[in-house]
Design a protein around this motif. Sequence first.
Motif, PDB file in Angstrom:
ATOM      1  N   VAL A 412       0.826  -1.006  -0.047  1.00  0.00           N
ATOM      2  CA  VAL A 412       0.168  -0.149  -0.063  1.00  0.00           C
ATOM      3  C   VAL A 412       0.988   1.205  -0.069  1.00  0.00           C
ATOM      4  CG1 VAL A 412      -2.074  -0.953   1.030  1.00  0.00           C
ATOM      5  CG2 VAL A 412      -0.427  -0.165   2.634  1.00  0.00           C
ATOM      6  N   ASP A 413       0.844   1.892  -1.068  1.00  0.00           N
ATOM      7  CA  ASP A 413       1.284   3.184  -1.213  1.00  0.00           C
ATOM      8  C   ASP A 413       0.626   4.287  -0.773  1.00  0.00           C
ATOM      9  OD1 ASP A 413       2.829   5.487  -2.160  1.00  0.00           O
ATOM     10  OD2 ASP A 413       2.819   4.969  -4.053  1.00  0.00           O
ATOM     11  N   THR A 414       1.074   5.097   0.360  1.00  0.00           N
ATOM     12  CA  THR A 414      -0.125   5.833   1.185  1.00  0.00           C
ATOM     13  C   THR A 414       0.401   7.409   1.054  1.00  0.00           C
ATOM     14  OG1 THR A 414       1.185   5.620   3.209  1.00  0.00           O
ATOM     15  CG2 THR A 414      -0.375   4.092   2.783  1.00  0.00           C
ATOM     16  N   GLN A 417      -0.127  13.811   4.399  1.00  0.00           N
ATOM     17  CA  GLN A 417       0.732  14.941   4.787  1.00  0.00           C
ATOM     18  C   GLN A 417       0.630  15.321   6.223  1.00  0.00           C
ATOM     19  OE1 GLN A 417      -1.230  17.760   2.204  1.00  0.00           O
ATOM     20  NE2 GLN A 417       0.768  17.975   0.892  1.00  0.00           N
ATOM     21  N   THR A 418       1.612  15.933   6.766  1.00  0.00           N
ATOM     22  CA  THR A 418       1.374  16.320   8.233  1.00  0.00           C
ATOM     23  C   THR A 418       0.036  17.029   8.421  1.00  0.00           C
ATOM     24  OG1 THR A 418       3.571  16.949   8.370  1.00  0.00           O
ATOM     25  CG2 THR A 418       2.309  17.646  10.108  1.00  0.00           C
ATOM     26  N   GLU A 419      -0.418  17.864   7.409  1.00  0.00           N
ATOM     27  CA  GLU A 419      -1.502  18.652   7.211  1.00  0.00           C
ATOM     28  C   GLU A 419      -2.973  17.617   7.254  1.00  0.00           C
ATOM     29  OE1 GLU A 419       0.881  19.318   5.479  1.00  0.00           O
ATOM     30  OE2 GLU A 419       1.360  21.153   5.322  1.00  0.00           O
ATOM     31  N   GLY A 501      -0.032  21.506  -2.383  1.00  0.00           N
ATOM     32  CA  GLY A 501       1.517  21.646  -2.755  1.00  0.00           C
ATOM     33  C   GLY A 501       2.285  20.547  -3.687  1.00  0.00           C
ATOM     34  N   ASP A 502       1.506  19.506  -3.792  1.00  0.00           N
ATOM     35  CA  ASP A 502       1.834  18.649  -4.703  1.00  0.00           C
ATOM     36  C   ASP A 502       1.382  18.450  -5.957  1.00  0.00           C
ATOM     37  OD1 ASP A 502       3.739  16.802  -3.327  1.00  0.00           O
ATOM     38  OD2 ASP A 502       1.994  15.973  -1.854  1.00  0.00           O
ATOM     39  N   GLY A 503       1.952  17.872  -6.917  1.00  0.00           N
ATOM     40  CA  GLY A 503       1.768  18.013  -8.347  1.00  0.00           C
ATOM     41  C   GLY A 503       1.416  16.493  -8.576  1.00  0.00           C
TER      42      GLY A 503
END
Length: 651
Positions: A412-414, A417-419, A501-503
């Motif tokens: 499982v690629d999870t 983010q901290t947020e 903040g991610d593409g």
Amino acid sequence: MSDAKVHSVTPEWAERAFIDWDKYQEMYARSVEDPNGFWGEQAQRIDWIKPFTKVKNTSYDYHNVSIKWFEDGTLNASVNCIDRHLADRADQVAIIWEGDEPSDDKHITYRQLHEYVCRLANVMKAHGVKKGDRVTIYMPMIPEAAYAMLACARIGAIHSVVFGGFSPDSLANRIEDCRSDFVITSDEGVRGGRKIPLKANTDKAIERAEKDGASVRNVLVVKRTGGDVAMKEGRDLWYHEEIEKVEADCPPEEMGAEDPLFILYTSGSTGKPKGVMHTTGGYMVYTSITHQYVFDYHDGDIYWCTADVGWVTGHSYIVYGPLANGATTLMFEGVPNYPSGSRFWEVCDKHGVNIFYTAPTAIRALMGAGDEAVTKTSRKSLRLLGSVGEPINPEAWEWYYRVVGEERCPVVDTWWQTETGGILITPLPGAIAQKPGSATKPFFGVQPAVVDNEGNLLEGATEGNLVILDSWPGQMRTVYGDHDRFVQTYFATYKGNYFTGDGCRRDADGDYWITGRVDDVLNVSGHRMGTAEVESALVAHPKVSEAAVVGYPHNIKGQGIYCYVTLMAGEEPTDELKKELRNWVRSEIGPIASPDLIQFAPGLPKTRSGKIMRRILRKIAEDDFSNLGDTSTLAEPAVVDDLVEHRQNRA
Ligand code: WTA
């Protein structure tokens, strides 16, 4: 990527897992069509003191960002992680601790966890810590770190855990920012046979913070190594002495669902790290449900997440999620390559680990050390593997799947983010086919979308910026002490949406592929860092006049740190000085921020208005300077030739 490899869910997994494909679709649809109904039901997995009557009350409106879940309910997080399990599983192991040395381990039952947490909570109370106070935790990976977090939760204090690898300066900033007056640390930490002077760092940090007006009343010190440390009379307290003086029971504080549970500092694209604030009710519901379904956690499973409690992964998936579910969670003090590159797998064999969750950087490093270190161990207990922290390249994914998991364990690629508090995009193991390199599909209640740079929603197979359209219970509520920064950082870029903040790319199957940060945040070995933080550390050095920092692809770390440095007039650009600057940044921020490459640059490429053109610096750092785009708008186009000529990262 239509040629992406697909690993379908096996019939066995569809059968054994809590959620299969049909159930996923049905629950997902309900979660977004009727969030109040869905989350109102799911929240019953948590014990409430006073039940909530309201479920979702959230607004992403730029002028009025406000996020509340279960707002009129009350609960206590430590009761959910401990007390409610005592009736059925008091003697079940809650925490398996594996020390840095393979001979060192401990098993802590839920009954013991209750006693230790209560005692520590009483120690804090005895020294004046009250509901709402901020407590800084700067600890190695020992069970007392988890006790400290849960003890704060028990009395309603807000913990701020600072990663033990951060420097005294970084610790000082975090103590100051949240005006924390109680610190919990240990004499020293141990990792890979090396000692880390945590108490001495704490002393330095407090001295710095107090110069800036902070005031720390007490430092509680856990003895880990027995190394010699200075204890300041009246301020410093030994944990082992204090816990003997208090009762073994501590009544829990009744907390509102929206009362803060913790602050965790994380890096952004500008300025100082910000205090991401999470509250109690929604966070507990979300970490508990994701831990159960994403890892398909069944009673009795041994679960191991290799993160440090100093990061959000450690908060959500070593402590709160697993313990809320009554799991046995393993805490590891050491590093993957000590005493040898087989350590992870030896620990799996020793403790019969069923579920293993780690970061791509560790997978890549271990892959580089060869298969033999893995294959000489059994790993028969392993059933599921997880990955978190940065994009996992398909080669590393396949190696993890084939060599570590022997093609028996789903991966499982999870993505999260901290947020976000918990996992937002991942293949549920019994429901969603895995594609190496793709985090695939959203968890319940999560509505990802892709927008172009103008904020237009893009449909179908496409690529752009990843946003989330609506709130989920685990979402951060604010930046501690700076709600405006929260709004500006996450809700101003694409109004009405949460900007990650991610593409990302979305393929024809609707699967998401995270491509990395599109802002000035670096992800080095899964650790988040702002380029601005490294730059400001560099320019604080007396010989540095200007600095620009960018990321470049790095085989093991994912991204490396590339620094362009302009020296003060008259300073010599020597290798000695590079070493000095590297050490300087390490001591200013911490070893995780150590520059990989430093290039002395007589000038930086700037526009006529003085703005540094990072696009050009990134290209040069990537050793891809054939197409630098239009450089005619630069104030001094000639500096580019010099930068290219002296580039540090030659293929
Ligand atoms: C990155 C860690 C690709 C991403 C939980 C995100 C990932 C940042 C993945 C958050 C993943 C995390 N695939 N990228 N599976 N997981 N990231 O706050 O860029 O330390 O924005 O939280 O890590 O890092 P943070």
